[in-house]
Motif scaffolding. Sequence first.
Motif, PDB file in Angstrom:
ATOM      1  N   GLY A   1       0.807  -1.218   0.000  1.00 55.92           N
ATOM      2  CA  GLY A   1       0.000   0.000   0.000  1.00 55.92           C
ATOM      3  C   GLY A   1       0.836   1.261   0.000  1.00 55.92           C
ATOM      4  N   ALA A   2       2.075   1.144  -0.489  1.00 55.58           N
ATOM      5  CA  ALA A   2       2.953   2.307  -0.501  1.00 55.58           C
ATOM      6  C   ALA A   2       2.521   3.308  -1.561  1.00 55.58           C
ATOM      7  CB  ALA A   2       4.385   1.843  -0.780  1.00 55.58           C
ATOM      8  N   SER A   3       2.803   4.566  -1.312  1.00 53.47           N
ATOM      9  CA  SER A   3       2.494   5.607  -2.289  1.00 53.47           C
ATOM     10  C   SER A   3       3.489   5.543  -3.447  1.00 53.47           C
ATOM     11  CB  SER A   3       2.580   6.974  -1.629  1.00 53.47           C
ATOM     12  OG  SER A   3       3.930   7.284  -1.361  1.00 53.47           O
ATOM     13  N   TRP A   4       3.196   6.290  -4.531  1.00 54.46           N
ATOM     14  CA  TRP A   4       4.071   6.282  -5.713  1.00 54.46           C
ATOM     15  C   TRP A   4       5.500   6.662  -5.348  1.00 54.46           C
ATOM     16  CZ3 TRP A   4       6.670  10.139  -8.633  1.00 54.46           C
ATOM     17  CH2 TRP A   4       7.098   9.711  -9.894  1.00 54.46           C
ATOM     18  N   LEU A   5       5.602   7.700  -4.487  1.00 50.38           N
ATOM     19  CA  LEU A   5       6.921   8.164  -4.084  1.00 50.38           C
ATOM     20  C   LEU A   5       7.646   7.105  -3.254  1.00 50.38           C
ATOM     21  CD1 LEU A   5       8.098  10.928  -4.798  1.00 50.38           C
ATOM     22  CD2 LEU A   5       7.762  11.580  -2.414  1.00 50.38           C
ATOM     23  N   GLN A   6       6.857   6.423  -2.389  1.00 50.88           N
ATOM     24  CA  GLN A   6       7.460   5.373  -1.563  1.00 50.88           C
ATOM     25  C   GLN A   6       7.927   4.206  -2.424  1.00 50.88           C
ATOM     26  OE1 GLN A   6       4.110   5.041   1.053  1.00 50.88           O
ATOM     27  NE2 GLN A   6       5.301   5.709   2.828  1.00 50.88           N
ATOM     28  N   VAL A   7       7.143   3.872  -3.432  1.00 48.42           N
ATOM     29  CA  VAL A   7       7.539   2.799  -4.352  1.00 48.42           C
ATOM     30  C   VAL A   7       8.844   3.169  -5.039  1.00 48.42           C
ATOM     31  CG1 VAL A   7       6.948   1.596  -6.489  1.00 48.42           C
ATOM     32  CG2 VAL A   7       5.192   1.986  -4.766  1.00 48.42           C
ATOM     33  N   LEU A   8       8.899   4.419  -5.480  1.00 48.79           N
ATOM     34  CA  LEU A   8      10.098   4.903  -6.157  1.00 48.79           C
ATOM     35  C   LEU A   8      11.317   4.808  -5.236  1.00 48.79           C
ATOM     36  CD1 LEU A   8       9.913   5.905  -9.029  1.00 48.79           C
ATOM     37  CD2 LEU A   8      10.163   8.238  -8.185  1.00 48.79           C
ATOM     38  N   GLY A   9      11.114   5.219  -3.984  1.00 49.56           N
ATOM     39  CA  GLY A   9      12.225   5.278  -3.033  1.00 49.56           C
ATOM     40  C   GLY A   9      12.633   3.917  -2.497  1.00 49.56           C
ATOM     41  N   ARG A  10      11.639   3.067  -2.249  1.00 51.48           N
ATOM     42  CA  ARG A  10      11.936   1.789  -1.589  1.00 51.48           C
ATOM     43  C   ARG A  10      12.227   0.661  -2.567  1.00 51.48           C
ATOM     44  NH1 ARG A  10      13.949   2.050   2.849  1.00 51.48           N
ATOM     45  NH2 ARG A  10      13.897   4.299   2.910  1.00 51.48           N
ATOM     46  N   ALA A  11      11.621   0.706  -3.744  1.00 56.19           N
ATOM     47  CA  ALA A  11      11.759  -0.431  -4.664  1.00 56.19           C
ATOM     48  C   ALA A  11      12.603  -0.092  -5.886  1.00 56.19           C
ATOM     49  CB  ALA A  11      10.381  -0.920  -5.109  1.00 56.19           C
ATOM     50  N   VAL A  12      12.348   1.073  -6.472  1.00 57.92           N
ATOM     51  CA  VAL A  12      13.044   1.394  -7.716  1.00 57.92           C
ATOM     52  C   VAL A  12      14.456   1.908  -7.446  1.00 57.92           C
ATOM     53  CG1 VAL A  12      12.994   2.796  -9.803  1.00 57.92           C
ATOM     54  CG2 VAL A  12      10.866   1.882  -8.879  1.00 57.92           C
ATOM     55  N   TRP A  13      14.566   2.878  -6.553  1.00 56.44           N
ATOM     56  CA  TRP A  13      15.859   3.516  -6.308  1.00 56.44           C
ATOM     57  C   TRP A  13      16.965   2.544  -5.900  1.00 56.44           C
ATOM     58  CZ3 TRP A  13      18.766   7.263  -7.647  1.00 56.44           C
ATOM     59  CH2 TRP A  13      19.858   7.640  -6.879  1.00 56.44           C
ATOM     60  N   PRO A  14      16.717   1.630  -4.934  1.00 53.64           N
ATOM     61  CA  PRO A  14      17.793   0.738  -4.540  1.00 53.64           C
ATOM     62  C   PRO A  14      18.350  -0.073  -5.709  1.00 53.64           C
ATOM     63  CG  PRO A  14      15.978   0.560  -3.007  1.00 53.64           C
ATOM     64  CD  PRO A  14      15.499   1.400  -4.140  1.00 53.64           C
ATOM     65  N   GLN A  15      17.492  -0.421  -6.672  1.00 54.43           N
ATOM     66  CA  GLN A  15      17.958  -1.200  -7.812  1.00 54.43           C
ATOM     67  C   GLN A  15      18.668  -0.328  -8.840  1.00 54.43           C
ATOM     68  OE1 GLN A  15      15.299  -4.303  -9.394  1.00 54.43           O
ATOM     69  NE2 GLN A  15      13.821  -3.618  -7.891  1.00 54.43           N
ATOM     70  N   PHE A  16      18.321   0.955  -8.820  1.00 51.69           N
ATOM     71  CA  PHE A  16      18.823   1.874  -9.822  1.00 51.69           C
ATOM     72  C   PHE A  16      20.142   2.502  -9.397  1.00 51.69           C
ATOM     73  CE2 PHE A  16      18.600   6.215 -11.763  1.00 51.69           C
ATOM     74  CZ  PHE A  16      18.743   5.810 -13.063  1.00 51.69           C
ATOM     75  N   MET A  17      20.269   2.674  -8.082  1.00 48.65           N
ATOM     76  CA  MET A  17      21.339   3.479  -7.492  1.00 48.65           C
ATOM     77  C   MET A  17      22.758   3.083  -7.939  1.00 48.65           C
ATOM     78  SD  MET A  17      22.682   5.049  -4.547  1.00 48.65           S
ATOM     79  CE  MET A  17      24.115   4.773  -3.559  1.00 48.65           C
ATOM     80  N   ALA A  18      23.079   1.765  -7.872  1.00 49.42           N
ATOM     81  CA  ALA A  18      24.461   1.359  -8.162  1.00 49.42           C
ATOM     82  C   ALA A  18      24.847   1.737  -9.592  1.00 49.42           C
ATOM     83  CB  ALA A  18      24.626  -0.137  -7.948  1.00 49.42           C
ATOM     84  N   GLY A  19      23.995   1.386 -10.539  1.00 43.39           N
ATOM     85  CA  GLY A  19      24.289   1.696 -11.933  1.00 43.39           C
ATOM     86  C   GLY A  19      24.319   3.188 -12.174  1.00 43.39           C
ATOM     87  N   PHE A  20      23.414   3.887 -11.536  1.00 34.22           N
ATOM     88  CA  PHE A  20      23.329   5.340 -11.671  1.00 34.22           C
ATOM     89  C   PHE A  20      24.630   6.013 -11.246  1.00 34.22           C
ATOM     90  CE2 PHE A  20      22.364   9.289  -9.298  1.00 34.22           C
ATOM     91  CZ  PHE A  20      21.932  10.079 -10.336  1.00 34.22           C
ATOM     92  N   VAL A  21      25.098   5.644 -10.069  1.00 38.09           N
ATOM     93  CA  VAL A  21      26.327   6.251  -9.552  1.00 38.09           C
ATOM     94  C   VAL A  21      27.520   5.878 -10.427  1.00 38.09           C
ATOM     95  CG1 VAL A  21      27.946   6.235  -7.628  1.00 38.09           C
ATOM     96  CG2 VAL A  21      25.489   6.387  -7.192  1.00 38.09           C
ATOM     97  N   ALA A  22      27.616   4.575 -10.779  1.00 42.33           N
ATOM     98  CA  ALA A  22      28.770   4.124 -11.547  1.00 42.33           C
ATOM     99  C   ALA A  22      28.837   4.832 -12.904  1.00 42.33           C
ATOM    100  CB  ALA A  22      28.711   2.617 -11.747  1.00 42.33           C
ATOM    101  N   TRP A  23      27.692   4.900 -13.584  1.00 47.42           N
ATOM    102  CA  TRP A  23      27.690   5.524 -14.909  1.00 47.42           C
ATOM    103  C   TRP A  23      27.949   7.020 -14.821  1.00 47.42           C
ATOM    104  CZ3 TRP A  23      28.137   3.909 -19.751  1.00 47.42           C
ATOM    105  CH2 TRP A  23      27.881   2.564 -20.019  1.00 47.42           C
ATOM    106  N   SER A  24      27.372   7.688 -13.825  1.00 46.15           N
ATOM    107  CA  SER A  24      27.574   9.132 -13.701  1.00 46.15           C
ATOM    108  C   SER A  24      29.048   9.449 -13.466  1.00 46.15           C
ATOM    109  CB  SER A  24      26.737   9.681 -12.552  1.00 46.15           C
ATOM    110  OG  SER A  24      25.385   9.367 -12.751  1.00 46.15           O
ATOM    111  N   LEU A  25      29.682   8.644 -12.604  1.00 42.34           N
ATOM    112  CA  LEU A  25      31.094   8.891 -12.332  1.00 42.34           C
ATOM    113  C   LEU A  25      31.951   8.582 -13.551  1.00 42.34           C
ATOM    114  CD1 LEU A  25      31.330   7.517  -8.698  1.00 42.34           C
ATOM    115  CD2 LEU A  25      31.457   9.900  -9.428  1.00 42.34           C
ATOM    116  N   TYR A  26      31.545   7.533 -14.286  1.00 37.60           N
ATOM    117  CA  TYR A  26      32.272   7.192 -15.498  1.00 37.60           C
ATOM    118  C   TYR A  26      32.193   8.351 -16.485  1.00 37.60           C
ATOM    119  CZ  TYR A  26      33.062   5.008 -20.056  1.00 37.60           C
ATOM    120  OH  TYR A  26      33.514   4.726 -21.323  1.00 37.60           O
ATOM    121  N   LYS A  27      31.019   8.968 -16.531  1.00 40.29           N
ATOM    122  CA  LYS A  27      30.830  10.107 -17.424  1.00 40.29           C
ATOM    123  C   LYS A  27      31.760  11.247 -17.019  1.00 40.29           C
ATOM    124  CE  LYS A  27      29.241  12.391 -20.755  1.00 40.29           C
ATOM    125  NZ  LYS A  27      30.343  12.459 -21.665  1.00 40.29           N
TER     126      LYS A  27
END
Lengths: 257, 286, 261
Positions: free
Chosen positions: B199-225
């Motif tokens: 019953g999480a809100s859209w923002l909670q879904v983004l923060g709890r489910a999407v972000w943790p999976q996205f974070m590692a690749g996001f950081v690695a690629w940004s730094l590579y850039k």
Amino acid sequence: MAEKVLEIKNLTKKFPDGTVALNDISVSFEKGDLIAVIGPSGAGKSTFLRSINRLQEPTFGEILIEGKDILKTKGSSLRKLRRKVGMVFQGYNLIKRSSVLQNVLHGRLGYSSSIKGSLGMFSQQERKRALEVLIRMGLEEQTLKRADECSGGQQQRVGIARAMMQDPVILLADEPIASLDPASSARVMNYIKIMSQEQGITAIVNLHQVDYAKSFATRIIGIRAGEIMYDGPPHLLSEHIIKDLYQDQYAEEARAQ
Amino acid sequence: MVVKTGQTDAIRSNREKTLGKVDQLLERHSNRSKRMNRERGLVGVIVLALVVWSWVMTEFKLSFLWSGLGNIANFFVNDLLPPDFSVLPRYLQPVIDTLVMSYLGMVMAVILSLVAGVLAASNTSPHKFVAFIFRSIVSFLRAIPALVWGLVLVSAFGLGSLAGTIAIGISGVGILGKAFADIIEEIDEGQVEGVKATGASWLQVLGRAVWPQFMAGFVAWSLYKMDLNIREAAVLGLIGAGGIGVALNSSIKLFQYQEAATGILIIFAMIIAVEYITSRVRKSIL
Amino acid sequence: MKKNIKVWLVAGVAFLLFILSLAQLGLSRERLSAAYDRGMVIVDSMIPPSVSNPSNVATAALESLHVAVLGTLFGVVFSLILAVFAARNLTPHFTVSVAVKSFAAFVRAVPALIWAILFIIAVGLGPTPGILALAVNSIGMLVKVYAEAIEEIDIGIVEAMKSTGASPMQLVFQGVLPTMMSALVSWSIFRFDINIRYAAILGIVGAGGIGWELVRASRMAAYSEVMGITLVIFFMILVVENVTRLLKKRLDLASMETVRS
């Protein structure tokens, strides 16, 4: 008395750091036997096996293959002796990106000229034989596949097929089933047994599973701390001897707990 | 444990059948290897033709390799060395400019790419067509080198680091937009649904489910850039888009090669330093 | 949590740097709006894109392709040789390995365009400095990845080949090369894709190819021409990438023994 195929005299291996892996081992092997070498890890089983075709260089001793000392050979005469000794590895050691058939044909490299072998040119007869061996190993469907597309058990059978193509008098198998599930393990051991019986090949197999050793071997050698502690038929290998053989390992496990 | 040895006989009795199959397999094999050789031959011929064509058209001679090597060695020893370190103070502002361009370019690329990535990823895009459009835009941006953007932008913004910064930012979207979209597409739906089910809100879904999976690749690629940006920023100045390249270019135009050598060494040092810092940051937050 | 504090710290520093950088850039409302107006004019004059001298541009684009092909070729050849000395398991001595690897690291850290400028000074204008610059820049990267591919060779494969009685030459051709081949080929193709991008812009500093046409057009403020040439560059890179992808696929098909039809 059966024909002696392999005779080892005073085989000793000391590592630079002073550890003695093999301590003055003398033993001989007869045609067509399937010998299981058992013992705790670090006892020197692997060093023993790998000394026979000189993948590891012993410090001292004699290894007579059909009467010829492999330790005294080098260059092409070493390669000629090596082709008589097939080897199967725990990690299969196939050329992953080459086909199964090509991998099996590698067993003929020792017989082909350097150039032809390098280019992977093998005779039609050799190809036929390789395919026959593969079919017998139940790998008919795999011959065109890349080696790494096969399962572990299949890869190990390819490894055996490669060794068989060498027309070996001795087959060395270094923990051939350590990475396999029970069904594949039994199958692989079966093939080794059949090959040894049918073609009169002396198979020396390192095993850490005592039950497999007892079911398949015609002779068991137990090694502990670089020395032979047991040498005899499987049925005489008592629980007591096994315990004795593995005592260091038991003690260590007990300490760990 | 009892180990089965009974298969032995079964394997033996198969023997007669095998010989018949060998010829059939052999046939399949020779057909196969013929086809393989044809494919390999074709690729080989194409590559060879390309090389010969290029060789003839550029009027290249093998001797150029040796004379070129000799000339450059000669140039290094006689003209470039020793670097003239007295100009170091003059390089200070360009160095700051280069770092600023790389960093702001990265921030800009990251922000734009987050938007582009979400819209280009098939599982987060509002519509298939939108995803296609954004994928195409990103591909287009990627195919055009930053220097080309720089040339155009210098015309719009005038000489200076603003043009360079935007050039780096835009071309960065080509790389990061694709990377982010790919990462988003690989996100495990199961985890997202799991959080949604609570019953999480859209923002909670983004923060709890999407972000943790996205974070590692996001950081690695940004730094590579960031690593790539410092190289881009260093050369964008050659066309006047700001940074150390401007100073380097003017030293070279004035035949002040020992000054230029200092500039090259500074670029070298900046690249190494930035790579070191990004790897430290990567380690500390991943 | 310690990790969390670190992340926030990094984020804080990153934000601070962002603000400082923005201040450094000296953005002002007037400047931005002037740039916006000017940008609109340029965008306007870019459409429709045009190429006033198609044969010149086509020749220049092909020259970029040729520079990329030869630059990659020499890069690959020299890298293969150097990689043997750089790989720990093949090098005659570990100091040789360290020396070759540091040389590659240095070469890699200097951008391709700077190499191009240096080669232009050393050998003059034209495609030759471009080819040499790309070759040198490729060596910086390829020596590293080739050496890593060689270092990853499984000692088990070497042992297995030895135990069949294979000669050293057979060991290399039947054991080592097939194992490494796919890594070598895909890195080389990857490098060619990079080189075609560089080749497109090398002309900007005078090292041959289509980049020169681009600079020429932008100096003349012929923006429709700039856009036209940019599109040519775009299609050139697109075509090359797709052709290499196709060739790679064919090669994969050829190296893969399975028929999946």
